[in-house]
Design an enzyme around this catalytic site. Sequence first.
Site, PDB file in Angstrom:
ATOM      1  N   GLU A  53       3.961  -1.680  -2.916  1.00  0.00           N
ATOM      2  CA  GLU A  53       3.173  -0.612  -2.362  1.00  0.00           C
ATOM      3  C   GLU A  53       1.674  -0.816  -2.474  1.00  0.00           C
ATOM      4  OE1 GLU A  53       5.652   2.198  -4.543  1.00  0.00           O
ATOM      5  OE2 GLU A  53       6.938   2.261  -2.817  1.00  0.00           O
ATOM      6  N   ARG A  76       5.346   4.869   0.152  1.00  0.00           N
ATOM      7  CA  ARG A  76       5.019   3.471  -0.060  1.00  0.00           C
ATOM      8  C   ARG A  76       3.861   3.332  -1.045  1.00  0.00           C
ATOM      9  NH1 ARG A  76       6.596  -1.051   4.233  1.00  0.00           N
ATOM     10  NH2 ARG A  76       6.583  -2.705   2.751  1.00  0.00           N
ATOM     11  N   CYS A  77       3.885   4.161  -2.090  1.00  0.00           N
ATOM     12  CA  CYS A  77       2.882   4.030  -3.129  1.00  0.00           C
ATOM     13  C   CYS A  77       3.442   4.687  -4.368  1.00  0.00           C
ATOM     14  CB  CYS A  77       1.578   4.718  -2.741  1.00  0.00           C
ATOM     15  SG  CYS A  77       1.681   6.505  -2.701  1.00  0.00           S
TER      16      CYS A  77
END
Lengths: 782, 180, 290
Positions: free
Chosen positions: A736, A366-367
């Site tokens: 993100e 999530r980044c």
Amino acid sequence: MSAVQATDVIGQRIKRKEDPRFIQGLGRYVDDITLPRMVYMALVRSPYAHARLKAIRTEAALAMPGVLAVITGADLEKAGLAWMPTLAGDRQMVLATGKVLFQYQEVAAVVAETREAAFDGAEAVEVEYEPLPAVVDPFASLRPESPLLREDREEKTNHIWHWEAGEREATEAAIRSADVVVRQDVVFQRVHPAPLEPCGCVADYNRGTGRLTLYVTSQAPHAHRTLLSMVSGLPEHMIRVISPDVGGGFGNKVAIYPGYVCAVVASLRLGRPVKWVETRTENLTSTQFARDYHMTAEIAAGRDGRVKALRVRALADHGAFDAQANPTRYPAGLFSICTGSYDFPTAFAEVDAVYTNKAPGGVAYRCSFRVTEASYLIERTMDVLADELGIDPAELRRRNFVPPAKFPYRSALGWTYDSGDYAKALDLALETVGYEELRREQEERRRRGELMGIGLSSFTEIVGAGPNHLFDIAGIKMFDSCELRVHPTGKVLARFGTRHQGQGHETTFAQVVAQELGLSVDDVIVEEGDTDTAPYGLGTYGSRSTPTAGAAAALAARRVREKALKIAAHLLECGEEDVQWADGRFQVQGAPARSVTMKDVALAAYTNPPPGLEPGLEAVFYYDPPNLTFPFGTYVCVVDIDKGTGDVKVRRFVAVDDCGTVINPMIVEGQIHGGLTEGFGIAFMQEIKYDEDGNCLSGNFTEYLLPTAVETPRWETARTVTPSPHHPIGAKGVGESPNVGSPAAFVNAVVDALSPLGVRHIDMPVTREKVWSILRSHGIRG
Amino acid sequence: MKRELTLTINGQPYTGVVEPRRLLVHFIREEAGLTGTHVGCDTTSCGACTVLLDGRPVKSCTLFAVQAEGHAVTTVEGLAREGELHPLQQAFWEQHGLQCGYCTPGMLMTGAALLERRPDPGEEEIRRAISGNLCRCTGYQNIVRAIQEAARAMRGAAEPVSAGQGAAGAASAARGGMVP
Amino acid sequence: MIPAAFDYAAPGSLPEAVELLRRHGEEAKVIAGGQSLIPAMRFRLARPGVLVDIQRIPGLDFLAEEEGVLRIGPLVRHAEMEASPLIRDRYPLLAETASVVADPLVRNLGTVAGSLVHADPAGDWGAALLAARARVVLTGPGGERELALEDFLVDTFTTAISPDEILTEIRVPAPAPRSGGAYLKIERKVGDFATAAVGVQVAFDADGRCTAAGVGLCAVGPTSLRAREAEAFLAGKRFEPEVLERAGELAAAASSPVADTRGSEAYKRDMVRILTVRALARAAERALAA
Ligand SMILES: Cc1cc2nc3c(=O)[nH]c(=O)nc-3n(C[C@H](O)[C@H](O)[C@H](O)COP(=O)(O)OP(=O)(O)OC[C@H]3O[C@@H](n4cnc5c(N)ncnc54)[C@H](O)[C@@H]3O)c2cc1C
Ligand code: FES
Ligand code: FES
């Protein structure tokens, strides 16, 4: 007719087009696929973190009712398939041969008529191991006395690679001569993305057609097809990868896993479809983890708080194989965004990666690639500096922000930030939360002996990988693509190389296309995930979909418009130069009443094309982004601490995000809620832990703790809008940044609450016990 | 060891020949072919498998199919009636209460059961009620909102019909919009 | 994950169930809510040959106060304890316990009796019902016998029940006037077993002196524990802050936690202290408010 007007589709809160199937239980995820004569596969996994394989006995398993085949590493070796390449240029065992290198490593595959029989068969496979000492600590792994883990490599060391960026000498000089230098060790613990749907596949090799169809939980179906072809030797056009609905990915579904390869081999061998869906335990113990970065940051600054230099060192624990999914040139991902939102005159960063006896991986959870680690480090260390100087953390940040006038801004570590107005986001956040008032309240509470903390984070992200002269994964450039087909009735099929897992592409991309073509969102259907139909693309992760595929959508639509304009001129019986696109239609210059719509043009493209022009109305666009995009924001967190139990209660959390142009505010807000919750979980509970023998202690949801609705704070969101100057519609990507920016805000708040005790840092996850032991060590008994 | 088993799911009988160890969730997904009920863990932790057993939400991965014989099982496929979405389904859509959709059927079942018992639950109560259902995408906030909105819609329908508003109108407000 | 194969029986009466257990001996296991047994079976940590499902036996879900005793039937679920007006009004200790067992979905299936027979020291009912001075009734081939809960809980996952017996009733003395209870639990998140938890039940005389105190400790010993020294110390005292503090210390001393992923020994012990103090204060407030 939709109520939504074509001209203002972007920026609208439009209900998601994908939802009707999900709310009715009609989504189609991998495990929902059942094919005729399908069989089931289960894997045998190692109980040891490091051991020599002495023998595998399969007779008892093969004798179990319903068991059809048992595949071992030795079988795969004969086919040259015992190892497979990873996305990071290393290789990984499909089924173990010789040694196992992490607990739960894949050792054998059992195929049976039913799921129950496959599990029974897996239990009956007998494996003999000779345990070896396990290496769990990444620092210990580098010591000379540490056992060599990867005997298969030419380099006889546990060190994988060294990477650095920036100016070593200049940074050192600045640090030597600075008024103030702060230094902080920071660990970003190993975590796991744990999407709610585990990974799995159905491999269907058809002996009649010679084609393999692989239904698989994939964030990058095309990359999977290419790699699978390279691994298996099956020609690429004889493989079709279909990624159906995906129940969350967060980076976990970027890699190819041994289970997929085993299912393919089993299907090739049996000529029957083979389903393999991992259990949650398998998911948490063997698939792509994230982080596990052990970092040190030093900031040199003047007494006035102006930063002079940043030096960062990190040790990256990659587990047994370097299976992370980073662009080739950037083994440490985009970690060099670690100067953050601040105008550092000079900086230097270096990262070393090591093997340990733990599960392989290192994904962008999530980044964007390694950006969470970088952002957490700088935002944490800025607070340490604020504490050292006695300057309010908000004020210290403001003094050091890259000012708006400096954009496009070239950072000390080499990135060109596209746009930003950091102070604006900070101001909005402080005003929304009532910062001054909260600081007064805090002072009062402190006098009463109460523990309240306020934490800030003013992060800058780097997403949208990436420009093709710099970015590739396994050699494939990181463009993304869109193919548009406008049907005669003006309805559009839009296909992409990306694959959403909940991000709402079916709606946002439809909005982009509808906007560009002057149509309604209902006129556009978005399709992703089938390599037979979608244009080639690198998939959805690292917040890259909107920056790349979203741009491709706009530009493919503009390409359609170019041809459409010719047809419009034909219909309007004027020259092309007299036609203009305005208010979502083609108009005759100076006579706007004379106009045709895209619908009119579409019909004409098939029924009445201008002489000499190819019929039809389609376009494909492969978008190579000129630069990355740099979303940013400021988060403020307020906590109260229970002195008895060490419990931290998040009282408020205000998130101000700037992701450039917002396509659908509802979806953006939803992404932010989700990312913040993720950041909250990471700050307070999520951790993949190992004991000293390399046993994974967090192998299911009773030990890998994910926040429920009860623990999760209530989020307050707001935004500023600073469009990206180089993106066709100014969007930057958002999925993100909340996960990138929030962990520091949480930890900073807790540290702020405890700072009267002299506390400067606490490593995540911030458990009650960690807080409690600080309190007790200061004589606070609760 | 295998035996014939008939379960009533969404009011329909489904028959399968299964071992006693067949978990209810697998019976629902495979024997009945209703794949809206999902599996997300093996420790009874996630609630992706939530169904109603005689109206109460339970985790169908922690119940053998044989135990459900003679009981009424309701799955997400049984929420919409006569082509109309349940107000909660409608509210999840309106309020963006889902992203990847994997937790959604379980959340809907838990939420629907809550609203049967409690027509006007507060935020804290909703958060507690759904605490056996994990969502990895939404951060729960919009799920809470959706349940509140559905509660309002259902209360609105249950309250006496005001002048000028036909009974049919009230009923359709309660059931939400048409299935698209 | 998939349990190993087994046979399934669903008797329609208690004698039939007992007879099945007698016939199959150690091979057989009762299944009630299945919320402890099935998770263990899925990991193949439990592999019974025969499951005897008692859920189809009518009349086992009674929950009523009769002649000064609260009678809890073996099919009473955690959720029923949580929702019952009788329990909410008269037994706040038990209502509070019910609301923190597992999560709301598990509570709809799991039973109080199953929890006691499972005898997980981290189970909440053991501690709460020790504080409440509960007794259990076991029915076997030779008829019924009744034991104090304390004597029933023998060791970790071990009770005094024999393989052919069924726990058929839990008996809790009805609260005296001016009494109150509370249950406080530290959990890492909802659905987690306790890091530590404390249940208390106290009664006072008209002068506000404690006439009886029960203190049960969860997850800090090989079984659910009674903090006897704390109980004895409280008798005859008013609940002044120093008294509570001392009782907390005595309870902490009575605990014998082991370090695990939920916390160190020292942390858990200190949590017993903190929770005991807070639970006693809350229970006293309830007792004296009435
Ligand atoms: C995710 C999760 C979280 C949980 N968290 C908690 C928690 O925080 N606190 C807590 O206390 N519990 C917790 N539990 C356990 C839960 O409370 C169970 O319901 C309870 O422990 C067992 O009750 P049951 O009816 O489900 O028993 P079953 O699982 O059916 O049986 C458990 C054992 O008791 C035996 N048994 C059951 N009933 C009888 C009877 N009447 N006579 C003789 N033997 C019998 C069975 O043979 C078996 O050995 C949790 C469970 C799960 C799945
Ligand atoms: S599948 Fe996770 S609780 Fe049932
Ligand atoms: S929407 Fe993805 S898990 Fe809830």
